[in-house]
Motif scaffolding. Structure first.
Motif, PDB file in Angstrom:
ATOM      1  N   MET A  36       0.423  -1.368  -0.303  1.00 35.51           N
ATOM      2  CA  MET A  36      -0.063  -0.169  -0.356  1.00 35.51           C
ATOM      3  C   MET A  36       0.705   1.330  -0.446  1.00 35.51           C
ATOM      4  N   THR A  38       1.989   2.868  -1.846  1.00 34.89           N
ATOM      5  CA  THR A  38       2.189   3.688  -3.401  1.00 34.89           C
ATOM      6  C   THR A  38       0.869   4.541  -4.654  1.00 34.89           C
ATOM      7  N   GLN A  39       0.802   5.254  -5.147  1.00 30.32           N
ATOM      8  CA  GLN A  39       0.022   5.592  -5.360  1.00 30.32           C
ATOM      9  C   GLN A  39      -1.047   4.594  -6.470  1.00 30.32           C
ATOM     10  N   PRO A  41      -3.310   1.286  -7.180  1.00 30.14           N
ATOM     11  CA  PRO A  41      -3.767   0.258  -6.258  1.00 30.14           C
ATOM     12  C   PRO A  41      -3.751  -0.677  -6.924  1.00 30.14           C
ATOM     13  N   ARG A  52      -8.868   1.796  -4.888  1.00 34.99           N
ATOM     14  CA  ARG A  52      -8.030   2.640  -4.200  1.00 34.99           C
ATOM     15  C   ARG A  52      -8.448   2.647  -2.687  1.00 34.99           C
ATOM     16  N   ASN A  56      -3.552   5.328  -0.929  1.00 36.37           N
ATOM     17  CA  ASN A  56      -2.840   5.160  -2.696  1.00 36.37           C
ATOM     18  C   ASN A  56      -3.499   6.977  -2.950  1.00 36.37           C
ATOM     19  N   ASP A  57      -3.914   7.405  -2.125  1.00 34.85           N
ATOM     20  CA  ASP A  57      -3.545   8.897  -2.359  1.00 34.85           C
ATOM     21  C   ASP A  57      -3.007   9.943  -1.405  1.00 34.85           C
ATOM     22  N   GLU A  65       3.217   4.021 -11.068  1.00 37.16           N
ATOM     23  CA  GLU A  65       2.289   4.113 -13.056  1.00 37.16           C
ATOM     24  C   GLU A  65       2.524   3.930 -14.301  1.00 37.16           C
TER      25      GLU A  65
END
Length: 503
Positions: A36, A38-39, A41, A52, A56-57, A65
């Motif tokens: 988790m 990381t941005q 998902p 998400r 992730n935010d 990504e």
């Protein structure tokens, strides 16, 4: 371009001839990065689509990504619960039960812990061990180690990656974390924890070059040199980030202003973003050199998250998963895993032979032991007949399909004390059992049972409700431990404590 030296090499039922081009390979390994952090998902909904969650935010990883968009991510990728066992598994393709480096390696003193097995492999990987870089080296690859090694204790053969198959070692030794990330501090050589000073980066001492950046600059130079030599390369890019100490990468600190997060949590997030910049810089370098289409990248963490966000066995650092690095829960052994070509090209002859789905999401599990056979399959190198491995080639799964020949199964064995102590877990299909040996009272082991399909975040223990499944799972666990010749915790008299099924 690059040709396999031998006349005929077999990979499964496929024959690769002498004229087959050889790809470059990068294993991009991040220390203590959980699923988790990381941005991107990785967890999925009931239809297999990425879902998400708040973490992730929080993190910023645009290059992860990008890599996920041009390749395939795995929603369920298992590692060992701490560093050295995972690294040995990457090198050998073996489970920790088999290679017996079952704990992280303390450089100076044997950290078997009070009831750990006396003959666990604290020594680490030896010069006569069959390893992935050694096999690649023997088949014409330039093998490059950059960053954290942690393959063996001080004074052991494995302390220096050169002894286990790498042509070049940059900054790798027996240490498991850096004395400092700051160039001003000499990465621990000038200020910080000097017993964990990072070796071999003297030209950056006294500068403002952050450790992740220094390693990236060195890796880019090593790649360029291999290309000039007209040799395929294997780059094992093993960042010290994002392991503690949680020192802020000042380049990114302004991106993290949430008043609800601690300074350590913000610093951890900057380590994540600095690591992600390194990934992007290397991907751009591959394109600049014109070799991106011929370079396959494996991105992974070495164990669950160590993010400083809450209690060790709760739903915090890896939320919504339970637990963090070193624990027996999913957050302790799940890590991000992405595979992509440096630049996808469906017309490229190697990419046609070894296809990777773009924007793919693979829900079938994979494990850290799979890198070894996958890379051998990619290169056409045959595993020595006397070297037993525990992984599976991911060639089918990388296309987005299921490999019906692999079991949905992962055994994680940790006969030492840590956040989670003296335990074995077995995941098989939907079920997961956790077995604690309780070496101080070995006649009273403990267990928990979870149905991960219905309860993926391990909130409801079913061990007292489904005793039939509990007994079945523990017996399967016992059988696999025996098959892999595992070592066990020891009681106060030094006798091995073997697991037993409940009465």
């Amino acid at each position: 371009m690059y040709a396999i030296p031998s006349l005929l090499l077999l990979t499964g039922c496929q024959v690769i001839t002498q004229t087959q081009e050889q790809p470059n390979i990068i294993v991009f390994l991040v220390d203590d990065m959980g699923l988790m952090d990381t941005q991107v998902p990785f967890l999925t909904d009931g239809n297999g689509n990425p879902l998400r969650y708040p973490l992730n935010d929080w993190y910023r990883t645009p290059n992860m990504e990008r890599m996920a968009d041009q390749g395939i991510r795995f929603s369920t990728f298992y590692t060992q619960s701490v560093s050295s066992p995972t690294r040995a598994s990457i090198m050998t393709g073996q489970n920790a039960t088999r290679h017996r480096t079952t704990n992280w390696i303390n450089a100076e003193t044997n950290n078997k812990t009070p009831f750990g097995p006396s003959d666990w492999n604290w020594e680490g990987i030896k010069s006569n061990t069959v390893t992935l870089p050694k096999l690649l080296q023997q088949h014409g690859y330039r093998t490059i180690h950059v960053g954290k090694a942690h393959f063996g204790r001080q004074g052991s053969e494995g302390e220096d990656p050169i002894h286990i198959g790498f042509d070049l070692n940059i900054a790798g030794s027996s240490i498991g974390h850096p004395g400092s990330y700051y160039g001003e501090y000499g990465y621990g050589n000038i200020k910080g924890q000097k017993s964990r000073a990072v070796p071999g980066l003297e030209k950056y001492h006294g500068t403002d070059v952050f450790l992740s950046e220094a390693l990236t600059l060195e890796a880019k130079t090593a790649i360029s040199n291999a290309v000039e030599e007209k040799k395929p390369f294997f780059l094992y890019m093993a960042h010290y980030a994002v392991h503690s100490p949680f020192e802020a990468d000042r380049r990114f600190i302004d991106n993290y202003t949430d008043a609800g997060k601690s300074d350590q949590a913000k610093a951890f997030a900057t380590l994540i973003e600095g690591m992600d910049k390194s990934l992007g810089d290397i991907m751009v370098h591959l394109e600049d050199l014109g070799i991106a289409e011929n370079t396959l990248i494996f991105f992974l963490g070495d164990n669950g998250s160590d993010a400083p966000l809450g209690e060790e066995k709760g739903h915090f650092s890896s939320a919504p998963l339970r637990g963090k690095k070193g624990t027996e829960y999913e957050g302790g052994t799940r890590a991000p895993f992405i595979v992509s070509w440096g630049k996808p090209d469906n017309t490229h002859k190697i990419q046609k032979r070894f296809s990777v789905k773009q924007q793919g999401v693979q829900e079938q599990l994979a494990t850290v032991m799979d890198l070894y056979p996958t890379i051998l399959s990619l290169t056409g190198i045959v595993n020595p007949v006397n070297h037993i491995t525990d992984g599976f080639s991911l060639q089918v799964q990388l296309t987005g399909e299921r490999n019906e020949n692999r079991p949905e199964r992962f055994l994680m064995h940790f006969p030492h004390a840590h956040r989670g102590s003296y335990f074995t877990t077995l995941r098989q299909n939907d079920w997961k059992v956790i077995y604690w040996y309780n070496p101080e009272t070995p006649d009273t082991p403990k267990y928990e049972l979870y149905n991960l399909a219905l309860d993926p975040f391990e909130k409801k223990d079913l061990s007292t409700i489904r005793k039939d499944i509990l007994n079945e799972m523990i017996q399967k666990m016992i059988d696999q431990l025996k098959t892999e010749d595992a070592l066990y915790p020891e009681d106060k008299q030094g006798n091995a404590i073997f697991p037993v099924t409940p009465l």
